[in-house]
Design a protein around this motif. Structure first.
Motif, mmCIF file in Angstrom:
data_model
loop_
_atom_site.group_PDB
_atom_site.id
_atom_site.type_symbol
_atom_site.label_atom_id
_atom_site.label_comp_id
_atom_site.label_asym_id
_atom_site.label_seq_id
_atom_site.Cartn_x
_atom_site.Cartn_y
_atom_site.Cartn_z
ATOM 1 N N GLU A 12 7.463 -14.349 -0.761
ATOM 2 C CA GLU A 12 8.346 -15.350 -0.172
ATOM 3 C C GLU A 12 7.982 -15.566 1.286
ATOM 4 O O GLU A 12 7.572 -14.639 1.986
ATOM 5 C CB GLU A 12 9.809 -14.958 -0.313
ATOM 6 C CG GLU A 12 10.190 -13.689 0.408
ATOM 7 C CD GLU A 12 11.665 -13.376 0.251
ATOM 8 O OE1 GLU A 12 12.309 -13.070 1.261
ATOM 9 O OE2 GLU A 12 12.152 -13.435 -0.894
ATOM 10 N N SER A 14 8.987 -17.786 5.039
ATOM 11 C CA SER A 14 9.962 -18.569 5.803
ATOM 12 C C SER A 14 9.373 -19.963 6.043
ATOM 13 O O SER A 14 8.172 -20.191 5.861
ATOM 14 C CB SER A 14 10.250 -17.890 7.140
ATOM 15 O OG SER A 14 9.112 -17.997 7.986
ATOM 16 N N SER A 40 12.753 -24.794 -2.154
ATOM 17 C CA SER A 40 13.051 -23.530 -1.487
ATOM 18 C C SER A 40 14.343 -22.973 -2.064
ATOM 19 O O SER A 40 14.981 -23.598 -2.903
ATOM 20 C CB SER A 40 13.212 -23.741 0.028
ATOM 21 O OG SER A 40 14.421 -24.426 0.308
ATOM 22 N N TRP A 41 14.689 -21.795 -1.615
ATOM 23 C CA TRP A 41 15.982 -21.215 -1.940
ATOM 24 C C TRP A 41 16.499 -20.555 -0.671
ATOM 25 O O TRP A 41 15.780 -20.446 0.313
ATOM 26 C CB TRP A 41 15.884 -20.223 -3.098
ATOM 27 C CG TRP A 41 15.160 -18.958 -2.766
ATOM 28 C CD1 TRP A 41 15.712 -17.805 -2.293
ATOM 29 C CD2 TRP A 41 13.756 -18.701 -2.865
ATOM 30 N NE1 TRP A 41 14.740 -16.842 -2.098
ATOM 31 C CE2 TRP A 41 13.523 -17.384 -2.445
ATOM 32 C CE3 TRP A 41 12.661 -19.459 -3.265
ATOM 33 C CZ2 TRP A 41 12.260 -16.806 -2.405
ATOM 34 C CZ3 TRP A 41 11.408 -18.889 -3.229
ATOM 35 C CH2 TRP A 41 11.215 -17.582 -2.806
ATOM 36 N N ARG A 42 17.747 -20.153 -0.691
ATOM 37 C CA ARG A 42 18.367 -19.504 0.466
ATOM 38 C C ARG A 42 18.496 -18.012 0.194
ATOM 39 O O ARG A 42 18.912 -17.610 -0.886
ATOM 40 C CB ARG A 42 19.759 -20.090 0.734
ATOM 41 C CG ARG A 42 19.765 -21.561 1.046
ATOM 42 C CD ARG A 42 19.312 -21.803 2.446
ATOM 43 N NE ARG A 42 19.337 -23.228 2.773
ATOM 44 C CZ ARG A 42 19.378 -23.677 3.998
ATOM 45 N NH1 ARG A 42 19.394 -22.843 5.020
ATOM 46 N NH2 ARG A 42 19.374 -24.968 4.229
ATOM 47 N N ASN A 43 18.129 -17.213 1.188
ATOM 48 C CA ASN A 43 18.287 -15.767 1.046
ATOM 49 C C ASN A 43 19.715 -15.367 1.437
ATOM 50 O O ASN A 43 20.545 -16.229 1.739
ATOM 51 C CB ASN A 43 17.224 -15.014 1.857
ATOM 52 C CG ASN A 43 17.396 -15.181 3.355
ATOM 53 O OD1 ASN A 43 18.377 -15.728 3.849
ATOM 54 N ND2 ASN A 43 16.412 -14.686 4.092
ATOM 55 N N ALA A 44 19.990 -14.078 1.457
ATOM 56 C CA ALA A 44 21.338 -13.585 1.760
ATOM 57 C C ALA A 44 21.783 -13.993 3.161
ATOM 58 O O ALA A 44 22.974 -14.165 3.411
ATOM 59 C CB ALA A 44 21.389 -12.067 1.614
ATOM 60 N N ASN A 46 21.175 -16.859 4.435
ATOM 61 C CA ASN A 46 21.222 -18.325 4.374
ATOM 62 C C ASN A 46 19.998 -18.974 5.025
ATOM 63 O O ASN A 46 20.079 -20.085 5.543
ATOM 64 C CB ASN A 46 22.519 -18.877 4.980
ATOM 65 C CG ASN A 46 22.810 -20.279 4.468
ATOM 66 O OD1 ASN A 46 22.444 -20.633 3.350
ATOM 67 N ND2 ASN A 46 23.444 -21.083 5.306
ATOM 68 N N GLN A 47 18.871 -18.291 4.994
ATOM 69 C CA GLN A 47 17.624 -18.848 5.521
ATOM 70 C C GLN A 47 16.778 -19.352 4.360
ATOM 71 O O GLN A 47 16.731 -18.730 3.298
ATOM 72 C CB GLN A 47 16.848 -17.787 6.296
ATOM 73 C CG GLN A 47 17.580 -17.273 7.509
ATOM 74 C CD GLN A 47 16.873 -16.072 8.108
ATOM 75 O OE1 GLN A 47 16.280 -15.257 7.392
ATOM 76 N NE2 GLN A 47 16.937 -15.961 9.426
ATOM 77 N N ARG A 48 16.089 -20.467 4.595
ATOM 78 C CA ARG A 48 15.204 -21.009 3.562
ATOM 79 C C ARG A 48 14.052 -20.048 3.306
ATOM 80 O O ARG A 48 13.474 -19.492 4.224
ATOM 81 C CB ARG A 48 14.607 -22.340 4.015
ATOM 82 C CG ARG A 48 15.494 -23.509 3.843
ATOM 83 C CD ARG A 48 14.669 -24.781 4.148
ATOM 84 N NE ARG A 48 15.441 -25.953 3.867
ATOM 85 C CZ ARG A 48 16.074 -26.666 4.792
ATOM 86 N NH1 ARG A 48 16.003 -26.321 6.053
ATOM 87 N NH2 ARG A 48 16.766 -27.736 4.448
ATOM 88 N N ARG A 49 13.705 -19.918 2.037
ATOM 89 C CA ARG A 49 12.542 -19.142 1.636
ATOM 90 C C ARG A 49 11.753 -19.958 0.621
ATOM 91 O O ARG A 49 12.322 -20.696 -0.187
ATOM 92 C CB ARG A 49 12.952 -17.794 1.016
ATOM 93 C CG ARG A 49 13.559 -16.845 2.008
ATOM 94 C CD ARG A 49 12.508 -16.405 3.035
ATOM 95 N NE ARG A 49 13.053 -15.452 3.991
ATOM 96 C CZ ARG A 49 13.244 -15.740 5.278
ATOM 97 N NH1 ARG A 49 12.956 -16.940 5.749
ATOM 98 N NH2 ARG A 49 13.725 -14.838 6.087
ATOM 99 N N HIS A 51 8.332 -19.871 -2.143
ATOM 100 C CA HIS A 51 7.370 -19.072 -2.894
ATOM 101 C C HIS A 51 5.979 -19.401 -2.357
ATOM 102 O O HIS A 51 5.722 -20.516 -1.895
ATOM 103 C CB HIS A 51 7.489 -19.407 -4.394
ATOM 104 C CG HIS A 51 6.826 -18.418 -5.263
ATOM 105 N ND1 HIS A 51 5.531 -18.557 -5.684
ATOM 106 C CD2 HIS A 51 7.270 -17.249 -5.793
ATOM 107 C CE1 HIS A 51 5.194 -17.524 -6.438
ATOM 108 N NE2 HIS A 51 6.237 -16.718 -6.521
#
Length: 153
Positions: A12, A14, A40-44, A46-49, A51
């Motif tokens: 993952e 940033s 993207s998705w949000r991590n715990a 709330n930051q974009r991550r 693949h």
């Protein structure tokens, strides 16, 4: 030999890492995401991550853009690829074959426009009624009065 940071191989990334490693601005990464070109998705926190496969997708987007492929066509093509897998050489061959005819059509239109432009410059009339660039085949008259734009696409 230089030692490679193990973080380089994380799955993952940033948004800043995607931008840095792909050579585009962070704003471009956000723009591509807003247009549905990448995900993207949000991590715990709330930051974009992203693949890692997004790096290959961004490269594909940049090459396609450089050849003049519209973003909508790029998005449609990327949606045919499986998620979370980098596009392969076979994927690129398939996608570029789809775009080849689109590019050939655009080249033909531009060549015709260039040739008509030379005639227009030679005549100098710039007639809105008869001009083959402004009103080819007098198609605008069928649409009524007012400004009209013609684009076969």
């Amino acid at each position: 030999m230089a030692k490679i940071d193990p973080q380089y191989f994380r799955q993952e990334l940033s948004v800043g890492e995607v931008a840095s490693r792909s050579g585009v601005a962070v704003s471009a990464v956000h723009f591509y995401e807003s247009k549905g070109l990448i995900k993207s998705w949000r991590n715990a926190g709330n930051q974009r991550r992203y693949h890692r496969d997004v790096l290959r997708r961004v490269a594909l987007i940049k090459v396609a853009q450089r050849t003049g492929i519209p973003l909508a066509s790029i998005r449609d093509a990327l949606q045919t690829l499986p998620d979370e897998r980098a596009p392969t050489a076979a994927d690129w061959r398939r996608l570029s074959a789809q775009w080849r005819q689109e590019l050939n059509n655009r080249i033909q239109r531009l060549t015709q426009m260039r040739d008509q432009l030379n005639k227009c410059i030679g005549c100098g009339c710039l007639s809105l009624r008869d001009c083959p660039l402004r009103n080819p085949w007098d198609e605008l008259s069928a649409e009524g009065s007012g400004a009209r734009l013609l684009d076969p696409d």
